[in-house]
Design a protein around this motif. Structure first.
Motif, mmCIF file in Angstrom:
data_model
loop_
_atom_site.group_PDB
_atom_site.id
_atom_site.type_symbol
_atom_site.label_atom_id
_atom_site.label_comp_id
_atom_site.label_asym_id
_atom_site.label_seq_id
_atom_site.Cartn_x
_atom_site.Cartn_y
_atom_site.Cartn_z
ATOM 1 N N LEU A 182 0.828 -1.211 0.000
ATOM 2 C CA LEU A 182 0.000 0.000 0.000
ATOM 3 C C LEU A 182 0.858 1.255 0.000
ATOM 4 C CD1 LEU A 182 -2.884 -0.868 2.479
ATOM 5 C CD2 LEU A 182 -3.080 -0.350 0.053
ATOM 6 N N ALA A 183 1.962 1.216 0.717
ATOM 7 C CA ALA A 183 2.822 2.393 0.811
ATOM 8 C C ALA A 183 3.623 2.625 -0.471
ATOM 9 C CB ALA A 183 3.782 2.236 1.991
ATOM 10 N N MET A 184 3.920 1.568 -1.212
ATOM 11 C CA MET A 184 4.806 1.705 -2.361
ATOM 12 C C MET A 184 4.086 1.893 -3.693
ATOM 13 S SD MET A 184 7.760 -1.072 -1.424
ATOM 14 C CE MET A 184 8.621 -0.770 -2.937
ATOM 15 N N THR A 185 2.796 1.607 -3.767
ATOM 16 C CA THR A 185 2.105 1.698 -5.044
ATOM 17 C C THR A 185 1.314 2.996 -5.156
ATOM 18 O OG1 THR A 185 0.212 0.481 -4.167
ATOM 19 C CG2 THR A 185 1.887 -0.799 -5.299
ATOM 20 N N SER A 186 0.970 3.314 -6.365
ATOM 21 C CA SER A 186 0.177 4.525 -6.600
ATOM 22 C C SER A 186 -1.267 4.276 -6.154
ATOM 23 C CB SER A 186 0.234 4.902 -8.066
ATOM 24 O OG SER A 186 -0.298 3.873 -8.853
ATOM 25 N N PRO A 187 -1.995 5.338 -5.836
ATOM 26 C CA PRO A 187 -3.366 5.179 -5.300
ATOM 27 C C PRO A 187 -4.319 4.402 -6.205
ATOM 28 C CG PRO A 187 -2.612 7.422 -4.966
ATOM 29 C CD PRO A 187 -1.572 6.744 -5.810
ATOM 30 N N GLU A 188 -4.160 4.474 -7.495
ATOM 31 C CA GLU A 188 -5.097 3.771 -8.371
ATOM 32 C C GLU A 188 -4.769 2.284 -8.538
ATOM 33 O OE1 GLU A 188 -1.939 5.904 -10.660
ATOM 34 O OE2 GLU A 188 -3.576 6.665 -9.446
#
Length: 82
Positions: free
Chosen positions: A46-52
């Motif tokens: 969750l911290a490393m990926t983009s919001p979409e």
């Protein structure tokens, strides 16, 4: 990381269902740390990926948290945690 946590969560849920069988409740002692590692992997995802692109990581986090909660409840219910 999202797909790893999702697969990890599915395995944790399957393990949790297996631990519902009488005399196999001791499996919760091993499933809870396993699912905790999966939840940590999901949080990193969750911290490393983009919001979409967080859907798989969110699903993995939810699956692992459900497995932890139900496994802990099962241990409390059966007297495994005092």
């Amino acid at each position: 990381m999202g797909i790893i946590s999702l697969i990890w969560g599915i395995f944790a849920l399957l393990w949790m269902l297996l631990a519902f069988i009488p005399l196999l409740g001791w499996g919760n002692w091993f499933m809870i740390p396993f699912a905790t590692v999966g939840a940590i992997i999901a949080a990193i995802g969750l911290a490393m990926t983009s919001p979409e692109k967080r859907g798989r990581a969110k699903a993995g986090l939810i699956l692992n948290l459900v497995a932890i909660a139900v496994g802990a409840f099962r241990l409390v219910l059966g007297g495994g945690l005092v």
